[in-house]
Scaffold this motif. Structure first.
Motif, PDB file in Angstrom:
ATOM      1  N   LEU A 104       2.405   8.205   8.003  1.00  0.00           N
ATOM      2  CA  LEU A 104       1.979   9.455   7.380  1.00  0.00           C
ATOM      3  C   LEU A 104       2.909   9.829   6.236  1.00  0.00           C
ATOM      4  N   ALA A 105       4.174   9.489   6.345  1.00  0.00           N
ATOM      5  CA  ALA A 105       5.115   9.814   5.261  1.00  0.00           C
ATOM      6  C   ALA A 105       4.751   9.068   3.990  1.00  0.00           C
ATOM      7  N   ASP A 106       4.326   7.786   4.149  1.00  0.00           N
ATOM      8  CA  ASP A 106       3.897   7.036   2.969  1.00  0.00           C
ATOM      9  C   ASP A 106       2.644   7.643   2.372  1.00  0.00           C
ATOM     10  N   ILE A 107       1.714   8.078   3.235  1.00  0.00           N
ATOM     11  CA  ILE A 107       0.486   8.720   2.735  1.00  0.00           C
ATOM     12  C   ILE A 107       0.828  10.001   2.004  1.00  0.00           C
ATOM     13  N   GLN A 108       1.762  10.805   2.555  1.00  0.00           N
ATOM     14  CA  GLN A 108       2.155  12.046   1.876  1.00  0.00           C
ATOM     15  C   GLN A 108       2.792  11.759   0.514  1.00  0.00           C
ATOM     16  N   ARG A 109       3.595  10.705   0.469  1.00  0.00           N
ATOM     17  CA  ARG A 109       4.259  10.376  -0.799  1.00  0.00           C
ATOM     18  C   ARG A 109       3.258   9.878  -1.844  1.00  0.00           C
ATOM     19  N   GLU A 110       2.317   9.001  -1.409  1.00  0.00           N
ATOM     20  CA  GLU A 110       1.385   8.417  -2.366  1.00  0.00           C
ATOM     21  C   GLU A 110       0.309   9.405  -2.819  1.00  0.00           C
ATOM     22  N   THR A 111      -0.124  10.316  -1.915  1.00  0.00           N
ATOM     23  CA  THR A 111      -1.195  11.272  -2.266  1.00  0.00           C
ATOM     24  C   THR A 111      -0.661  12.628  -2.678  1.00  0.00           C
ATOM     25  N   ALA A 148      -7.231   4.113   1.900  1.00  0.00           N
ATOM     26  CA  ALA A 148      -7.950   2.930   2.373  1.00  0.00           C
ATOM     27  C   ALA A 148      -7.337   1.658   1.791  1.00  0.00           C
ATOM     28  N   ARG A 149      -6.963   1.710   0.512  1.00  0.00           N
ATOM     29  CA  ARG A 149      -6.310   0.537  -0.099  1.00  0.00           C
ATOM     30  C   ARG A 149      -4.930   0.283   0.542  1.00  0.00           C
ATOM     31  N   MET A 150      -4.229   1.358   0.899  1.00  0.00           N
ATOM     32  CA  MET A 150      -2.959   1.187   1.598  1.00  0.00           C
ATOM     33  C   MET A 150      -3.178   0.534   2.964  1.00  0.00           C
TER      34      MET A 150
END
Length: 559
Positions: A526-533, A511-513
């Motif tokens: 989605l790649a950024d979400i996978q990397r950050e989480t 949500a912050r992203m």
């Protein structure tokens, strides 16, 4: 002698009537009819079944009763219809006949229903009273139809009125007899033989006999000898009580007066005298029951308390286990969060150091460029000075040449008069012209050098401005990353305080992203979400993004 030691008053051989045995004592699978029809093993029919001759007899009786009913209806129909038309203002003879038919039909219908319900063992007790009332109305109407007109009553008139009432009364008696017979056939065990009071007693003592009859009917006493024995016992007890208190019954206690008090309610002397003890025993039983219920309630309450304590201990154990699990997960999440915060802080510090290094390098570069530009300027100035010196040397050389030429010209002028002087002057003018051209070229070179210097200064200014903007952009990016790291750190602290699950933390991070991306969830890859989480599944990352969008729609805002 105690109060209960009453002397023997009458013989005890008289049978005492008892209520019928309750049907609940019989087995549950036995039907009501089978309970009341004993089966005989000697081959003779039971009391509830009729033989063929009895059935024929019953059929003849029913036929005779129906014939009696038809005769009564036939005899009363015309009289009642005519009386209704003539005396009751029914308007026409037909309406009077309908009235008579209606009354007789109502009587027959109610009688049929009464007999049917009695045969089905579901008697209706009140239905006989309307039958009696309507029959009495029929009797009155028949008698009134035979009343004399315009003359006093005579004996024969009374006989005629009674004759009109004989058949309806006889029909009602037959119906009541049939009803009682049906009840005894279908429910033989419920029927009790009720003793009749002798006629001579009615004649000799009508008032006391009526009291005895009333008590027998009210309290269900079927035996007349038993009723007389009760009265004898009561009279003997009262005489004994008078003798005990010397004729003054006012000295007797309430317990001693109980037989006289309870006699109108069907109690015997023995039952009345036993009432206090029975009531005391009943009170003790009630007290024992109450004490037992209280003890049972205490036991149930204690058991409930023990069960509640057990449930509480089990719940506390589950809570402790859950708390331990949550503490473990919280500690792990806190460690992860601390590691992330430390990493973010280190990254921010490194970025800050890099930014400072970049600023220092930029400053040094600017200093070096300024020094290089100054050296270039000095070099250009030196070159210009060299060119100016060369020009000056050329000018001096030319002036020396001119002076030499002048000297030679003067000498030649001295030698040659007019032509030579003119030629010298012409050469001097050409030399002056060449000197002027040389000076013009020097000025032009100075102007070009100045323009080149201005262009170089402008280029240096543009380069410096670009580098300054680049440094400012790098500084802003570093500040943005530092602010994002601070926001992430505060969000992690808030999530630690709220004891969120790892999934909830991941959703809030996404949500912050999304907020950082301008509020549009589709802008976050989605790649950024996978990397950050730290998830490997794109489906999980997509679910995180969807849940983050729902969380933002519900009002979530990053700290």
């Amino acid at each position: 002698m105690s109060i209960t030691d009453v002397p023997q008053m009458t013989a005890r051989e008289t049978p005492v009537s008892h209520p019928p045995t309750p049907a609940s004592n019989a087995p549950d699978f036995v039907s009501e009819t089978e309970k009341r029809k004993p089966i005989k093993t000697d081959g003779t029919p039971s009391a509830g079944r009729l033989t063929r001759s009895q059935k024929w007899t019953a059929g003849l009786i029913v036929a005779a009763a129906l014939a009696l009913a038809g005769i009564g209806l036939y005899l009363s129909f015309e009289h009642v219809a005519g009386f209704a038309y003539e005396e009751l203002d029914f308007g026409s003879l037909r309406k009077g006949q309908l009235f008579a038919v209606g009354v007789d039909t109502g009587i027959m219908v109610m009688i049929a229903v009464d007999l049917l319900m009695a045969w089905l063992k579901r008697p209706i007790s009140w239905i006989r009273y309307p039958v009696w009332l309507l029959t009495a109305a029929t009797v009155v109407l028949n008698a009134a139809s035979s009343a004399p007109r315009n003359r006093p009553w005579e004996l024969l008139d009374y006989v005629a009125a009674f004759a009109h009432a004989v058949v309806p009364i006889l029909f009602i008696m037959v119906v009541e007899l049939g009803r009682t017979s049906i009840g005894r056939v279908v429910r033989p065990s419920d029927q009790e033989e009720r003793d009749s009071i002798p006629l001579d007693r009615w004649l000799l003592a009508p008032v006391p006999t009526w009291k005895i009859y009333r008590r027998m009917r009210l309290w269900g006493i079927t035996s007349y000898p038993e009723m007389t024995r009760r009265d004898q016992d009561l009279i003997a007890y009262e005489l004994w009580l008078k003798r005990k208190h010397k004729g003054d019954l006012s000295k007797a206690t309430e317990d001693e007066m109980l037989p006289m008090t309870m006699a109108p309610y069907g109690y015997t002397v023995a039952q009345a005298l036993a009432m206090p003890d029975e009531q005391d025993q009943a009170a003790e039983v009630r007290q024992e029951d109450a004490e037992r219920r209280r003890l049972e309630a205490d036991t149930r309450r204690k058991l409930a308390q023990l069960d509640a304590q057990e449930q509480q201990l089990r719940a506390e154990g589950k809570v402790a286990a859950a708390q331990a699990e949550i503490d473990g997960e919280t500690g792990q999440a806190r460690a992860h969060a601390s590691a992330k915060i430390s990493a973010a802080e280190r990254a921010a510090e490194l970025e800050k150091q890099e930014l400072e290094t970049a600023v220092i390098a930029e400053a040094r570069a600017r200093q070096a460029k300024a020094a290089r530009e100054e050296a270039d300027e000095r070099e250009a100035q030196a070159a210009a000075d060299v060119r100016a010196a060369q020009l000056e040397a050329q000018a001096a050389e030319m002036r020396r040449a001119t002076e030499e030429a002048d000297r030679i010209a003067a000498a030649e002028a001295q030698a040659i008069e007019t032509a030579t002087t003119a030629e010298a002057r012409q050469r001097e003018a050409e030399a002056d012209k060449a000197a002027a051209e040389t000076r013009r070229r020097a000025v032009e070179a100075d102007r070009l050098a100045a323009e080149e210097e201005e262009r170089a200064a402008a280029a240096r200014a543009n380069t410096e401005e670009a580098r300054k903007r680049e440094a400012e952009a790098a500084m802003a990016a570093a500040e943005t990353r530092l602010a994002a790291a601070e926001v992430e750190r505060r969000a992690i602290e808030i999530e630690d305080a709220a004891k969120l699950t790892p999934r909830e933390r991941a959703v809030r991070k996404v949500a912050r992203m999304v907020i950082a991306a301008g509020g549009n969830a589709d802008q976050v890859l989605l790649a950024d979400i996978q990397r950050e989480t730290a998830v490997s599944s794109t489906d999980t990352a997509s679910k995180y993004r969807q849940e983050a969008a729902e969380l933002l729609a519900s009002g979530y805002a990053a700290a």
